[in-house]
Design an enzyme around this catalytic site. Structure first.
Site, PDB file in Angstrom:
ATOM      1  N   HIS A 122      44.143  -9.038 -67.298  1.00  0.00           N
ATOM      2  CA  HIS A 122      42.850  -8.556 -66.805  1.00  0.00           C
ATOM      3  C   HIS A 122      42.867  -7.154 -66.229  1.00  0.00           C
ATOM      4  O   HIS A 122      41.811  -6.610 -65.922  1.00  0.00           O
ATOM      5  CB  HIS A 122      42.312  -9.504 -65.719  1.00  0.00           C
ATOM      6  CG  HIS A 122      42.998  -9.336 -64.402  1.00  0.00           C
ATOM      7  ND1 HIS A 122      44.218  -9.881 -64.133  1.00  0.00           N
ATOM      8  CD2 HIS A 122      42.648  -8.651 -63.291  1.00  0.00           C
ATOM      9  CE1 HIS A 122      44.592  -9.574 -62.908  1.00  0.00           C
ATOM     10  NE2 HIS A 122      43.667  -8.817 -62.369  1.00  0.00           N
TER      11      HIS A 122
HETATM   12  C1  UD1 Z   1      39.400  -7.228 -59.411  1.00  0.00           C
HETATM   13  C2  UD1 Z   1      40.345  -6.365 -58.573  1.00  0.00           C
HETATM   14  C3  UD1 Z   1      41.772  -6.598 -59.007  1.00  0.00           C
HETATM   15  C4  UD1 Z   1      42.137  -8.071 -58.995  1.00  0.00           C
HETATM   16  C5  UD1 Z   1      41.097  -8.858 -59.787  1.00  0.00           C
HETATM   17  C6  UD1 Z   1      41.374 -10.338 -59.639  1.00  0.00           C
HETATM   18  C7  UD1 Z   1      39.454  -4.188 -57.853  1.00  0.00           C
HETATM   19  C8  UD1 Z   1      39.527  -2.728 -58.069  1.00  0.00           C
HETATM   20  N1  UD1 Z   1      40.070  -4.960 -58.773  1.00  0.00           N
HETATM   21  O1  UD1 Z   1      39.519  -6.813 -60.753  1.00  0.00           O
HETATM   22  O2  UD1 Z   1      42.640  -5.929 -58.087  1.00  0.00           O
HETATM   23  O3  UD1 Z   1      43.388  -8.222 -59.592  1.00  0.00           O
HETATM   24  O4  UD1 Z   1      39.794  -8.588 -59.280  1.00  0.00           O
HETATM   25  O5  UD1 Z   1      40.821 -11.051 -60.707  1.00  0.00           O
HETATM   26  O6  UD1 Z   1      38.864  -4.632 -56.911  1.00  0.00           O
HETATM   27  N2  UD1 Z   1      33.072 -10.319 -64.042  1.00  0.00           N
HETATM   28  C9  UD1 Z   1      32.279 -11.371 -64.410  1.00  0.00           C
HETATM   29  N3  UD1 Z   1      32.206 -12.430 -63.548  1.00  0.00           N
HETATM   30  C10 UD1 Z   1      32.860 -12.482 -62.370  1.00  0.00           C
HETATM   31  C11 UD1 Z   1      33.656 -11.391 -62.000  1.00  0.00           C
HETATM   32  C12 UD1 Z   1      33.754 -10.314 -62.853  1.00  0.00           C
HETATM   33  O7  UD1 Z   1      31.649 -11.363 -65.462  1.00  0.00           O
HETATM   34  O8  UD1 Z   1      32.734 -13.480 -61.639  1.00  0.00           O
HETATM   35  C13 UD1 Z   1      33.165  -9.169 -64.985  1.00  0.00           C
HETATM   36  C14 UD1 Z   1      32.083  -8.136 -64.762  1.00  0.00           C
HETATM   37  O9  UD1 Z   1      31.738  -7.578 -65.982  1.00  0.00           O
HETATM   38  C15 UD1 Z   1      32.804  -7.090 -63.945  1.00  0.00           C
HETATM   39  C16 UD1 Z   1      34.200  -7.154 -64.541  1.00  0.00           C
HETATM   40  O10 UD1 Z   1      34.412  -8.531 -64.815  1.00  0.00           O
HETATM   41  O11 UD1 Z   1      32.215  -5.827 -64.047  1.00  0.00           O
HETATM   42  C17 UD1 Z   1      35.297  -6.674 -63.636  1.00  0.00           C
HETATM   43  O12 UD1 Z   1      35.199  -7.293 -62.358  1.00  0.00           O
HETATM   44  P1  UD1 Z   1      35.742  -6.506 -61.071  1.00  0.00           P
HETATM   45  O13 UD1 Z   1      35.620  -7.346 -59.879  1.00  0.00           O
HETATM   46  O14 UD1 Z   1      35.140  -5.145 -61.018  1.00  0.00           O
HETATM   47  O15 UD1 Z   1      37.262  -6.221 -61.436  1.00  0.00           O
HETATM   48  P2  UD1 Z   1      38.429  -7.219 -61.831  1.00  0.00           P
HETATM   49  O16 UD1 Z   1      38.973  -6.786 -63.135  1.00  0.00           O
HETATM   50  O17 UD1 Z   1      37.993  -8.619 -61.675  1.00  0.00           O
HETATM   51  N1  UDP Z   2      43.979 -18.000 -61.633  1.00  0.00           N
HETATM   52  C1  UDP Z   2      43.169 -19.117 -61.741  1.00  0.00           C
HETATM   53  N2  UDP Z   2      42.482 -19.318 -62.896  1.00  0.00           N
HETATM   54  C2  UDP Z   2      42.554 -18.482 -63.968  1.00  0.00           C
HETATM   55  C3  UDP Z   2      43.394 -17.340 -63.834  1.00  0.00           C
HETATM   56  C4  UDP Z   2      44.077 -17.123 -62.654  1.00  0.00           C
HETATM   57  O1  UDP Z   2      43.090 -19.908 -60.806  1.00  0.00           O
HETATM   58  O2  UDP Z   2      41.900 -18.728 -64.982  1.00  0.00           O
HETATM   59  C5  UDP Z   2      44.696 -17.771 -60.376  1.00  0.00           C
HETATM   60  C6  UDP Z   2      46.159 -17.416 -60.544  1.00  0.00           C
HETATM   61  O3  UDP Z   2      46.944 -18.544 -60.639  1.00  0.00           O
HETATM   62  C7  UDP Z   2      46.428 -16.631 -59.280  1.00  0.00           C
HETATM   63  C8  UDP Z   2      45.118 -15.948 -59.017  1.00  0.00           C
HETATM   64  O4  UDP Z   2      44.125 -16.642 -59.755  1.00  0.00           O
HETATM   65  O5  UDP Z   2      46.682 -17.479 -58.217  1.00  0.00           O
HETATM   66  C9  UDP Z   2      45.283 -14.528 -59.421  1.00  0.00           C
HETATM   67  O6  UDP Z   2      44.140 -13.964 -59.794  1.00  0.00           O
HETATM   68  P1  UDP Z   2      44.106 -12.705 -60.728  1.00  0.00           P
HETATM   69  O7  UDP Z   2      45.179 -12.756 -61.729  1.00  0.00           O
HETATM   70  O8  UDP Z   2      42.720 -12.636 -61.202  1.00  0.00           O
HETATM   71  O9  UDP Z   2      44.340 -11.504 -59.696  1.00  0.00           O
HETATM   72  P2  UDP Z   2      45.608 -10.737 -59.133  1.00  0.00           P
HETATM   73  O10 UDP Z   2      46.532 -11.698 -58.492  1.00  0.00           O
HETATM   74  O11 UDP Z   2      46.228  -9.985 -60.258  1.00  0.00           O
HETATM   75  O12 UDP Z   2      45.017  -9.759 -58.161  1.00  0.00           O
END
Ligand code: UD1
Ligand code: UDP
Length: 354
Positions: A199
């Site tokens: 992601h």
């Molecule tokens: C964010 C964090 C990242 C973390 C990740 C965990 C920042 C800069 N990044 O990245 O550090 O590892 O969360 O997963 O804060 N979206 C949906 N539904 C949701 C959430 C997101 O559709 O419930 C989509 C939207 O299009 C959104 C995109 O995902 O614009 C990215 O979401 P965003 O929270 O900006 O960044 P992550 O990649 O999730």
């Molecule tokens: N995770 C989850 N469901 C999913 C993918 C990830 O519960 O479909 C959990 C994963 O096991 C970990 C946490 O979400 O505990 C991490 O989230 P993510 O990888 O989105 O973020 P990061 O840790 O890189 O910030």
């Protein structure tokens, strides 16, 4: 009673906050107020974690998500400033390295409310990564920095934190605690699939995602991969017209308990998730990190994981070397008591700052 205001917004923060929240409910000196920024909002990215992990419903929900980093962080700050001014918490507690973390830390610092940062000192020394900016700035404005490892402490000391007047407290890692606490019952034999997550923003760009997909499609010729797909990645795959090999089973994001069960049952992992790297270690799994540098460097040094450049050939080359890894078995992230250590440090800090 001291009011601790916890700010969360993204999936990994719900898991970390769950561990603290359970522990804080046992404290007769701290009361928790929860703010959800709304950064993650789909039921399977947010609500499921509150339900499964027994986190109390947020006291405040800001409903802010999407947009550029500046826009998202700025909107959160605009909402958090009057909220903090109204609630006047004794301390603001933030987790990890998301935009929600940064927004809350900046607002609290400017209002002279002490900030405590869980997962301090992590660095991959690359400010082009948005999370690195969030980590560095959040640590710098925090009065209490909870760091997980010696390496994290070294990073803080190298940046001069000894002279900044904040408290540095070693706590181990909350994700590791959570993985132990919610571990599925033993007894199921490992199955032959690879658990895949992907992601990171940089890995979903048009320069990198096709390289990754082409490597994964080749890996999939040898066996099954299970891939709970983050919404960011699903969008990028579709926009870039990329197709995954039929051996890559795509799922919607799964709840935490199902994720741990998938991890427990897998042979290896391929991931760019910070959380999954530590969970893999917790369950003794090896794998490939789709990053050139991970902030969890000790997992590479102790032979749990290999990192890789994001090029098809490099990914395949490093993947082939994963089977040669020999994990050290050393304790890296504490003994499962991180939440208790955080609460103890918060109680001490708040009683001494009366
Ligand atoms: C964010 C964090 C990242 C973390 C990740 C965990 C920042 C800069 N990044 O990245 O550090 O590892 O969360 O997963 O804060 N979206 C949906 N539904 C949701 C959430 C997101 O559709 O419930 C989509 C939207 O299009 C959104 C995109 O995902 O614009 C990215 O979401 P965003 O929270 O900006 O960044 P992550 O990649 O999730
Ligand atoms: N995770 C989850 N469901 C999913 C993918 C990830 O519960 O479909 C959990 C994963 O096991 C970990 C946490 O979400 O505990 C991490 O989230 P993510 O990888 O989105 O973020 P990061 O840790 O890189 O910030």
């Amino acid at each position: 009673m001291k009011n601790v205001l916890t700010v969360v917004g993204a999936r990994p923060q719900f898991i970390k906050a769950a561990m603290i929240s359970r522990q804080m409910r046992n404290s007769n000196r701290l009361k928790e107020i929860i703010v959800h920024t709304g950064q993650h909002y789909d039921a399977n990215m947010s609500e499921v974690f509150f339900q499964e992990l027994g986190i109390p419903q947020p006291d405040f929900h800001l409903g802010i998500s999407g947009g550029g980093h500046g826009e998202m962080t700025g909107k959160m700050m605009c909402e958090l400033e009057p909220l903090f001014s109204r609630v006047q918490p004794d301390l603001v507690l933030v987790y990890g390295d998301t935009n929600s973390t940064l927004a809350a830390a900046l607002v609290a610092c400017k209002l002279h409310i002490p900030v405590a940062h869980v997962e301090g000192g992590l660095r991959n020394h690359d400010l082009s990564i948005p999370e690195e900016v969030n980590r560095v700035v959040t640590d710098r404005v925090s009065r209490l920095v909870f760091y997980p490892t010696d390496r994290a402490l070294e990073n803080l000391l190298a940046e001069g934190f000894e002279g900044f007047g904040c408290r540095l407290v070693r706590t181990g890692d909350l994700m590791y605690d959570a993985a132990l606490c919610f571990r599925p019952p033993a007894g199921r034999p490992a199955q032959s699939y690879v658990l895949l997550t992907l992601h990171r923003a940089s890995n979903t760009e048009p320069e990198s995602l096709p390289e990754i997909v082409s490597a994964l499609n080749e890996i999939a010729c040898e066996g099954k991969l299970i891939f709970p797909v983050h919404p960011r990645t699903r969008g990028a795959l579709s926009r870039q017209g990329l197709t995954l090999h039929p051996n890559i089973e795509q799922l919607e994001p799964v709840g935490y308990l199902e994720m741990l069960s998938l991890l427990d049952g897998c042979e290896k992992v391929i991931t760019d998730s910070g959380g999954l790297q530590k969970e893999a270690y917790a369950y003794g799994k090896t794998g490939l990190v789709l990053m050139e540098h991970t902030p969890w460097e000790e997992l590479v040094e102790e032979q749990y994981l290999r990192t890789t450049a994001i090029k098809q050939t490099a990914i395949l080359e490093n993947w082939r070397k994963v089977s040669g890894l020999k994990p050290s078995g050393r304790l890296l992230y504490g003994d499962g008591n991180s939440a208790r250590m955080v609460i103890q440090a918060l109680e001490e800090f708040l009683s001494s700052s009366l």
